[in-house]
Design a protein around this motif. Sequence first.
Motif, PDB file in Angstrom:
ATOM      1  N   UNK A 145      12.790  12.333  -6.598  1.00  0.00           N
ATOM      2  CA  UNK A 145      11.512  11.622  -7.102  1.00  0.00           C
ATOM      3  C   UNK A 145      11.795  10.520  -5.996  1.00  0.00           C
ATOM      4  N   UNK A 146      12.299   9.643  -5.546  1.00  0.00           N
ATOM      5  CA  UNK A 146      12.075   7.773  -4.714  1.00  0.00           C
ATOM      6  C   UNK A 146      11.910   8.640  -3.973  1.00  0.00           C
ATOM      7  N   UNK A 147      13.165   9.311  -2.624  1.00  0.00           N
ATOM      8  CA  UNK A 147      13.093  10.098  -1.680  1.00  0.00           C
ATOM      9  C   UNK A 147      11.656  10.430  -0.997  1.00  0.00           C
ATOM     10  N   UNK A 148      11.625  11.420  -2.156  1.00  0.00           N
ATOM     11  CA  UNK A 148       9.572  12.095  -1.911  1.00  0.00           C
ATOM     12  C   UNK A 148       8.470  10.894  -1.793  1.00  0.00           C
ATOM     13  N   UNK A 149       8.822  10.053  -2.647  1.00  0.00           N
ATOM     14  CA  UNK A 149       7.951   8.389  -2.724  1.00  0.00           C
ATOM     15  C   UNK A 149       7.812   7.600  -1.852  1.00  0.00           C
ATOM     16  N   UNK A 150       8.806   7.792  -1.176  1.00  0.00           N
ATOM     17  CA  UNK A 150       9.387   6.583   0.428  1.00  0.00           C
ATOM     18  C   UNK A 150       8.752   7.478   1.056  1.00  0.00           C
ATOM     19  N   UNK A 151       9.026   8.554   0.723  1.00  0.00           N
ATOM     20  CA  UNK A 151       8.056   9.282   2.457  1.00  0.00           C
ATOM     21  C   UNK A 151       6.508   9.283   2.446  1.00  0.00           C
ATOM     22  N   UNK A 152       6.752   9.416   0.658  1.00  0.00           N
ATOM     23  CA  UNK A 152       4.795   8.944   0.644  1.00  0.00           C
ATOM     24  C   UNK A 152       4.738   7.279   0.764  1.00  0.00           C
ATOM     25  N   UNK A 153       5.287   6.847   1.160  1.00  0.00           N
ATOM     26  CA  UNK A 153       4.892   5.603   1.055  1.00  0.00           C
ATOM     27  C   UNK A 153       4.645   5.225   2.963  1.00  0.00           C
ATOM     28  N   UNK A 154       5.618   5.905   3.550  1.00  0.00           N
ATOM     29  CA  UNK A 154       5.745   5.779   4.809  1.00  0.00           C
ATOM     30  C   UNK A 154       4.243   5.870   5.568  1.00  0.00           C
ATOM     31  N   UNK A 155       4.294   7.157   5.364  1.00  0.00           N
ATOM     32  CA  UNK A 155       3.502   8.025   5.523  1.00  0.00           C
ATOM     33  C   UNK A 155       1.980   7.510   5.146  1.00  0.00           C
ATOM     34  N   UNK A 156       1.466   7.244   3.918  1.00  0.00           N
ATOM     35  CA  UNK A 156       1.072   6.063   3.928  1.00  0.00           C
ATOM     36  C   UNK A 156       0.389   4.645   4.759  1.00  0.00           C
ATOM     37  N   UNK A 157       1.499   3.816   5.568  1.00  0.00           N
ATOM     38  CA  UNK A 157       1.490   3.093   6.086  1.00  0.00           C
ATOM     39  C   UNK A 157       1.065   3.491   7.296  1.00  0.00           C
ATOM     40  N   UNK A 158       2.176   4.935   8.227  1.00  0.00           N
ATOM     41  CA  UNK A 158       1.241   4.957   9.058  1.00  0.00           C
ATOM     42  C   UNK A 158      -0.137   5.737   9.323  1.00  0.00           C
ATOM     43  N   UNK A 159      -0.607   6.601   8.789  1.00  0.00           N
ATOM     44  CA  UNK A 159      -1.632   7.367   7.984  1.00  0.00           C
ATOM     45  C   UNK A 159      -2.982   6.173   8.283  1.00  0.00           C
ATOM     46  N   UNK A 160      -2.592   5.219   7.595  1.00  0.00           N
ATOM     47  CA  UNK A 160      -3.900   3.677   7.733  1.00  0.00           C
ATOM     48  C   UNK A 160      -3.915   2.799   8.787  1.00  0.00           C
ATOM     49  N   UNK A 161      -2.427   2.944   9.799  1.00  0.00           N
ATOM     50  CA  UNK A 161      -2.504   1.238  10.629  1.00  0.00           C
ATOM     51  C   UNK A 161      -3.817   1.171  11.184  1.00  0.00           C
ATOM     52  N   UNK A 162      -4.412   2.197  12.007  1.00  0.00           N
ATOM     53  CA  UNK A 162      -5.953   1.578  12.551  1.00  0.00           C
ATOM     54  C   UNK A 162      -6.520   1.710  11.411  1.00  0.00           C
ATOM     55  N   UNK A 163      -7.209   1.727  10.118  1.00  0.00           N
ATOM     56  CA  UNK A 163      -8.179   1.327   9.329  1.00  0.00           C
ATOM     57  C   UNK A 163      -8.511  -0.206   9.640  1.00  0.00           C
ATOM     58  N   UNK A 164      -9.484  -0.250   9.962  1.00  0.00           N
ATOM     59  CA  UNK A 164      -9.903  -1.984   9.590  1.00  0.00           C
ATOM     60  C   UNK A 164     -10.358  -2.709   8.400  1.00  0.00           C
ATOM     61  N   UNK A 165     -10.666  -1.632   7.528  1.00  0.00           N
ATOM     62  CA  UNK A 165     -10.699  -2.366   6.067  1.00  0.00           C
ATOM     63  C   UNK A 165      -9.777  -2.691   5.786  1.00  0.00           C
ATOM     64  N   UNK A 166      -9.345  -4.077   6.062  1.00  0.00           N
ATOM     65  CA  UNK A 166      -8.072  -4.463   5.345  1.00  0.00           C
ATOM     66  C   UNK A 166      -7.796  -4.134   3.812  1.00  0.00           C
ATOM     67  N   UNK A 167      -8.326  -4.826   3.244  1.00  0.00           N
ATOM     68  CA  UNK A 167      -8.267  -4.280   1.833  1.00  0.00           C
ATOM     69  C   UNK A 167      -8.419  -3.238   0.986  1.00  0.00           C
ATOM     70  N   UNK A 168      -9.170  -2.327   2.071  1.00  0.00           N
ATOM     71  CA  UNK A 168      -8.562  -1.118   0.892  1.00  0.00           C
ATOM     72  C   UNK A 168      -7.763   0.324   1.652  1.00  0.00           C
ATOM     73  N   UNK A 169      -7.007  -0.565   2.747  1.00  0.00           N
ATOM     74  CA  UNK A 169      -5.554  -0.343   3.896  1.00  0.00           C
ATOM     75  C   UNK A 169      -3.983  -1.333   2.477  1.00  0.00           C
ATOM     76  N   UNK A 170      -4.271  -2.414   2.649  1.00  0.00           N
ATOM     77  CA  UNK A 170      -3.634  -3.140   2.073  1.00  0.00           C
ATOM     78  C   UNK A 170      -3.435  -2.721  -0.002  1.00  0.00           C
ATOM     79  N   UNK A 171      -4.195  -2.191  -0.398  1.00  0.00           N
ATOM     80  CA  UNK A 171      -4.571  -1.774  -1.659  1.00  0.00           C
ATOM     81  C   UNK A 171      -4.066  -0.629  -1.158  1.00  0.00           C
ATOM     82  N   UNK A 172      -4.207   0.608  -0.925  1.00  0.00           N
ATOM     83  CA  UNK A 172      -3.073   1.837  -0.512  1.00  0.00           C
ATOM     84  C   UNK A 172      -1.914   1.829  -0.512  1.00  0.00           C
ATOM     85  N   UNK A 173      -1.429   0.482   0.680  1.00  0.00           N
ATOM     86  CA  UNK A 173      -0.195   0.979   1.153  1.00  0.00           C
ATOM     87  C   UNK A 173       0.288   0.266  -0.227  1.00  0.00           C
ATOM     88  N   UNK A 174       0.237  -0.984  -0.668  1.00  0.00           N
ATOM     89  CA  UNK A 174       1.122  -1.342  -1.193  1.00  0.00           C
ATOM     90  C   UNK A 174       1.002  -1.351  -2.331  1.00  0.00           C
TER      91      UNK A 174
END
Length: 114
Positions: free
Chosen positions: A8-37
Amino acid sequence: MNFERLQVWKRSARLSAELYKSFSALRDFGFRDQVTRSGLSIPSNIAEGMSRYTSKDKRHFLVVARGSCAELRTQVYIGMEIGYIEHQQGQRWLQETREISSMLNGLIVTLDNE
């Protein structure tokens, strides 16, 4: 129990990394920050909880991680609705958050039965 061995830790860590990569270019910083946090909160709380000594402390952090999982799922639904997340990708993330949440429930029940 070493948190790094938990699937569960491995999968959630991979998901978190995937989210960071997927949203790195999103200009809506509020949404990006909330999702990645919220995504980062899941493996972080698992790690913190499983590093505690008492079952009660461990359980508390696993419940927080499960809450962050629900928060992330909500944000994925909203992201899909507003066009930030492609439908197929969103469905994969929704399924992954459901499975992670289920795994967390299993760990919580195990701690409750100790």
